[in-house]
Scaffold this active site. Structure first.
Site, PDB file in Angstrom:
ATOM      1  N   SER A  74       0.817  -1.213   0.000  1.00 21.22           N
ATOM      2  CA  SER A  74       0.000   0.000   0.000  1.00 21.22           C
ATOM      3  C   SER A  74       0.852   1.264   0.000  1.00 21.22           C
ATOM      4  O   SER A  74       0.462   2.284  -0.561  1.00 21.22           O
ATOM      5  CB  SER A  74      -0.915   0.015   1.231  1.00 21.22           C
ATOM      6  OG  SER A  74      -1.757  -1.106   1.212  1.00 21.22           O
ATOM      7  N   ASN A  75       2.034   1.189   0.624  1.00 22.68           N
ATOM      8  CA  ASN A  75       2.875   2.384   0.691  1.00 22.68           C
ATOM      9  C   ASN A  75       3.579   2.715  -0.615  1.00 22.68           C
ATOM     10  O   ASN A  75       4.201   3.754  -0.736  1.00 22.68           O
ATOM     11  CB  ASN A  75       3.912   2.211   1.805  1.00 22.68           C
ATOM     12  CG  ASN A  75       3.231   2.199   3.151  1.00 22.68           C
ATOM     13  OD1 ASN A  75       2.772   3.224   3.609  1.00 22.68           O
ATOM     14  ND2 ASN A  75       3.123   1.024   3.770  1.00 22.68           N
ATOM     15  N   TYR A 165      -2.691 -11.053   1.547  1.00 19.14           N
ATOM     16  CA  TYR A 165      -2.478  -9.715   2.087  1.00 19.14           C
ATOM     17  C   TYR A 165      -3.825  -9.122   2.515  1.00 19.14           C
ATOM     18  O   TYR A 165      -4.682  -8.851   1.689  1.00 19.14           O
ATOM     19  CB  TYR A 165      -1.803  -8.848   1.020  1.00 19.14           C
ATOM     20  CG  TYR A 165      -1.491  -7.420   1.402  1.00 19.14           C
ATOM     21  CD1 TYR A 165      -1.477  -6.977   2.717  1.00 19.14           C
ATOM     22  CD2 TYR A 165      -1.184  -6.488   0.406  1.00 19.14           C
ATOM     23  CE1 TYR A 165      -1.182  -5.669   3.041  1.00 19.14           C
ATOM     24  CE2 TYR A 165      -0.882  -5.177   0.711  1.00 19.14           C
ATOM     25  CZ  TYR A 165      -0.890  -4.771   2.032  1.00 19.14           C
ATOM     26  OH  TYR A 165      -0.594  -3.469   2.324  1.00 19.14           O
ATOM     27  N   LYS A 193       0.420 -11.588   5.016  1.00 19.40           N
ATOM     28  CA  LYS A 193       0.730 -10.316   5.645  1.00 19.40           C
ATOM     29  C   LYS A 193      -0.568  -9.762   6.201  1.00 19.40           C
ATOM     30  O   LYS A 193      -1.510  -9.521   5.445  1.00 19.40           O
ATOM     31  CB  LYS A 193       1.329  -9.335   4.624  1.00 19.40           C
ATOM     32  CG  LYS A 193       1.455  -7.907   5.158  1.00 19.40           C
ATOM     33  CD  LYS A 193       1.890  -6.904   4.107  1.00 19.40           C
ATOM     34  CE  LYS A 193       1.897  -5.491   4.692  1.00 19.40           C
ATOM     35  NZ  LYS A 193       2.134  -4.451   3.657  1.00 19.40           N
ATOM     36  N   SER A 195      -2.256  -6.748   8.183  1.00 18.93           N
ATOM     37  CA  SER A 195      -2.044  -5.374   8.654  1.00 18.93           C
ATOM     38  C   SER A 195      -3.134  -4.893   9.592  1.00 18.93           C
ATOM     39  O   SER A 195      -3.145  -3.732   9.989  1.00 18.93           O
ATOM     40  CB  SER A 195      -1.969  -4.419   7.447  1.00 18.93           C
ATOM     41  OG  SER A 195      -0.882  -4.753   6.625  1.00 18.93           O
ATOM     42  N   GLY A 219       1.837  -6.793   9.645  1.00 16.90           N
ATOM     43  CA  GLY A 219       1.790  -5.775   8.614  1.00 16.90           C
ATOM     44  C   GLY A 219       2.170  -4.394   9.100  1.00 16.90           C
ATOM     45  O   GLY A 219       1.977  -3.412   8.395  1.00 16.90           O
ATOM     46  N   VAL A 236       6.187  -6.821   7.619  1.00 15.95           N
ATOM     47  CA  VAL A 236       6.310  -5.869   6.522  1.00 15.95           C
ATOM     48  C   VAL A 236       5.916  -4.531   7.116  1.00 15.95           C
ATOM     49  O   VAL A 236       4.743  -4.312   7.433  1.00 15.95           O
ATOM     50  CB  VAL A 236       5.384  -6.248   5.349  1.00 15.95           C
ATOM     51  CG1 VAL A 236       5.525  -5.236   4.219  1.00 15.95           C
ATOM     52  CG2 VAL A 236       5.682  -7.661   4.861  1.00 15.95           C
TER      53      VAL A 236
END
EC number: 4.1.3.16
Lengths: 324, 324, 324, 324
Positions: A74-75, A165, A193, A195, A219, A236
């Site tokens: 996402s970043n 994810y 992952k 988050s 995450g 991550v």
């Protein structure tokens, strides 16, 4: 003293996996344990991808004991990149990165078809595994049946391993536990992952999937230590773009059981981490990167630069915790 | 008896608009009042766009007094189409549609740049106006500042008028009132499709923007009558793909002030509407289209066909209200 | 290796607290560390409080190394008790309990005035400290200012120490971090029970308040180990009504740094815990108590007994984890 | 032209109702149509109920064509009153009010037992009907089964008619549609106050219950006109404490079919209404009452007075719409 009845204490099943009725030898799964920064995508002032600055960042990251890099989490502003740019960035990162570092490439798209194609293109340019975000636009219809079907199709066709994810802050959708458990049995799905930050859920996922060798990554750096405490194998972490050495140090302290030191370090990472993620988002991450010697720069529109007030607040989160 | 003090009763300001300090004659805005089906995209069994079946549907819609068609609203599965497919579908619809019907084309993308390009491509193939959904992946950063900036850039560069589109069920984001008010002053932004269903908000939007000639469309047949009662001028209604004649009838009853008849009709449209939207989504819409003589067919994956139980429930919503 | 700059590593400040400008010697705070079951309230078939059965439960709990009991947490059905019953239950528990066990009594009411009175009445019948839930009916107005004011008034007037209580699943309200930090400086506020389960927030609370000697208790057995890992000192755990020995064992393993054993035990407590809290609620807790030799029985209306399907599911959560 | 098949157009069933297998003549239901202010409770500076000022307000309300008053809706701060105060306030209001005005008394408590008792006590002091809010603390367990059981018990035992009350902003709970439909068949349940503002749901409730003579009241002046347009018969409107004449005027315009005038008036009531409800809550309502010649005064703690900034904003909502 308590006893567990009726339960064979979980042990890593190394023998036979069953997926859709086909019995097969368990493949040796790709080891994804460790810390990854989900790298930012630098842009020029005309909003083109700035490969030169990206390369500078990669060079600096080479000195940090990351397990690898996540490209287009996402970043990485992946929703703002064209399909061609997405592939090109992965290609450039793979070329610049030492061979022993993994490239985990975010290949998720809304449709299954597009996700399959993007996963293949990324594998073709050298991605070691693909990170596939939950499709979410029709979130009301994205139940376990739809998501299991989606991920199974992607994993069946992918030439590299798949990492699930779940990032509800962006997608409004938590990948359901029962879907994760079932998908953990797929020989080409190696981990998750997560988050969301619900540590109870995360512990339960580990409990229910570890016999498959399924690997869970936190995450976010905000709950990295807690995640390790309940069985995660890495993280991550957006903050690792900025304080990479420290996040790796935290992971190492957890792995080696030095929990008291880990706790002290964890405390001082929470506020900076929240600031560059949930609170002020990617523009803050890129700003903080500048403070620590990396290229961050502007985001693509509609993401806006921080206001001066937000900037000041952001900086306090780093200074008050001793990082600036 | 009450009196309004200090308020000049709102009247349509026909003279001078101010946008970013530039005073200019108010352009005559495109009249978008009326009913639109946000058309579904038929696929072949291999999941390719089925232009033949699409054409059949368009021919049937030609007999219904729609103001036009929305191509690639949420029901068109636009997130599952490639950019090329998105443009091609708009082109084909424009070619098939009589000139007096509007093509309102959904051109929203996550980045401003991509939205600008998509809007231009759609205008180039004949879209009469573009419907621009709020970007939403970084919803935590999509505040009024970001959204005003986004829409203003898109509207500045678009050769056809822009319609704002707020659909929180899919995007998790309500276009803020203050952003709508400011954007309503842009000469190239003619209206809003609001699918949220908050009738108080909708009335307030009309109250605050009608002096600009800004036009509000209800985003669903479920609250179409209530929307008309507080000043909306039309609706983009998924249900109009199925019961187009009836939705147009409801709109006509409202416009002509026959509220008692309108209410009776409105009542019987609520459950079918909810069923093909919030409750069972696009797969249900496409299934219901089949029952009423249109081509619906399968959705692209990961959207799944309805289970038999859901199918039965869906049918009951139409039979129990007298439509089947 | 990283270094913390500008930050004196947190150390317990033992000297002088400032509250509202009044400098004072830090009182020795009541030590609330350890495990507490938030006890259920047994009722007769006519829905009267069954003090006889309550006593039986207390006798059984006496053999378990709890730090004390929480009387009238959410699991005690306190919103269904009259003010007189609330006081009477606390009184009876205090009489039955050995002196070295704490009685933490839930005294929260919606108004500040009623909370002050209830706290005093409970202290008068022997409560060692009071647990004060956030008032929540007007949650839109319950900002930090209102909550700080509320808790400060209660703590100022209470003759026994106050424990803050944040339980968003029931109240729809998270006690804000800044309010907690400020309230942690009040000499008569000794800690917090946080049932939200956001481990990042919980770690940050510890980080920001430990210099005051403020003590954080996990509000659920589901994240008890993770909470200990980041600095919590105990837990108020519904599951401890059922598996009290095991929850105490888990706490002991954490305190003594035997994290690997703790993890294994934690895994097997998650599903039973979720089942008796978020998933099936107080009726499930009371049912499970019956399976483990305690008196649970019916809840007061409107809480309903579990359906047979839910009962079966509930049982599976215990059997599949080896507890039945 | 559309036709409804298989559906006998809804007509008020005047004959026989079945409730729990007992066939009975339909009682003539109490007519609750019209406008009600949910009156505020004035306090002295020591936070006691100020019956003198309450009486002043009642005298002023006597000149306004209300159908009656709601005593102890959410705006009456009922969660902050003792049971004795709740009854006493109802008693005083009944004594002061002309006989032709209804007293609708809020008797909801968390437990069924307490609600039954409170309803009886309020009926005993002259309440014409009771308004029963959904119990909500254990909202995760408050499904249709629990709520139907709760309301049926209350209605069975109450000597005056019962009005259901759904106010999700405060309770976090929407009374489910299927529960409303089933409860609408109870001869002693005459209607619903719905404060949620979902106009589609409200229309569907009318559609599904009108054959029982069930009456729906809008819970807010913000959507009063839209509610009338889809079949509501009145409203319980906080704003009517302040602008009572105007809210009655709006209702009258709707009832007499003068929709264009109604719309204009509705527009100017939305912002003031939102300000005294969702936005700034009861403290704002009480402040605005002062501006319009009523006694408002302070709230009980923990509700706080407005900040100066909020006060200024509140005033603007009235001035900019022409009311001050």
């Amino acid at each position: 003293m308590f006893t567990l009845r009726n339960v064979s204490v979980a042990c890593r099943r190394s023998a036979v996996l069953t997926w859709r009725g086909i019995s097969q030898r368990a493949v040796q799964r790709l080891d994804i344990s460790g810390v990854y920064p989900p790298i930012a995508t630098p842009f020029t002032h005309s909003e083109d991808v700035d490969y030169h600055r990206l390369n500078d960042n990669l060079n600096k990251y080479a000195d940090i004991p990351f397990r690898g890099l996540v490209v287009q989490g996402s970043n990485g502003e992946y929703p703002y990149l064209t399909p061609e740019e997405r592939v090109e960035v992965v290609k450039k990162v793979r070329q610049a990165l030492p061979k022993d570092k993994l490239v985990m490439a975010g290949s998720g798209c809304e449709s299954t078809k597009a996700t399959i194609q993007m996963s293949q293109r990324m594998a073709d340019v050298g991605a070691d595994c693909v990170l596939v975000v939950t499709p979410c636009f029709y979130r009301g219809r994205m139940d376990s049946r739809a998501l299991i079907n989606h991920y199974a199709q992607v994993a069946d066709s992918s030439s590299v391993p798949v990492v699930l994810y779940s990032v509800p802050a962006n997608t409004g959708l938590d990948l359901p536990l029962d879907a994760i458990i079932q998908l953990s049995q797929h020989p080409n799905i190696v981990g998750l992952k997560d988050s969301g930050g619900d540590i109870t859920r995360l512990a339960l996922i580990v409990h229910k999937t570890r016999s498959q060798g399924f690997q869970v990554l936190a995450g976010s750096a905000g709950f990295l230590m807690a995640a390790y405490s309940v069985g995660a194998v890495g993280g991550v972490c957006a903050l690792a773009n900025v304080l990479g050495q420290q996040v790796c140090e935290l992971a190492q302290l957890c792995v080696s059981g030095r929990w008291d030191e880990a706790r002290e370090l964890q405390y001082h990472l929470i506020e900076p981490n929240t600031a560059v993620t949930r609170q002020y988002g990617v523009p803050a991450l890129k700003q903080a990167m500048e403070w620590f010697g990396y290229h961050g720069g502007v985001c693509r529109s509609p993401l806006q630069p921080l206001s001066q007030t937000d900037l000041d607040q952001l900086r306090v989160k780093f200074t008050s915790n001793g990082w600036l």
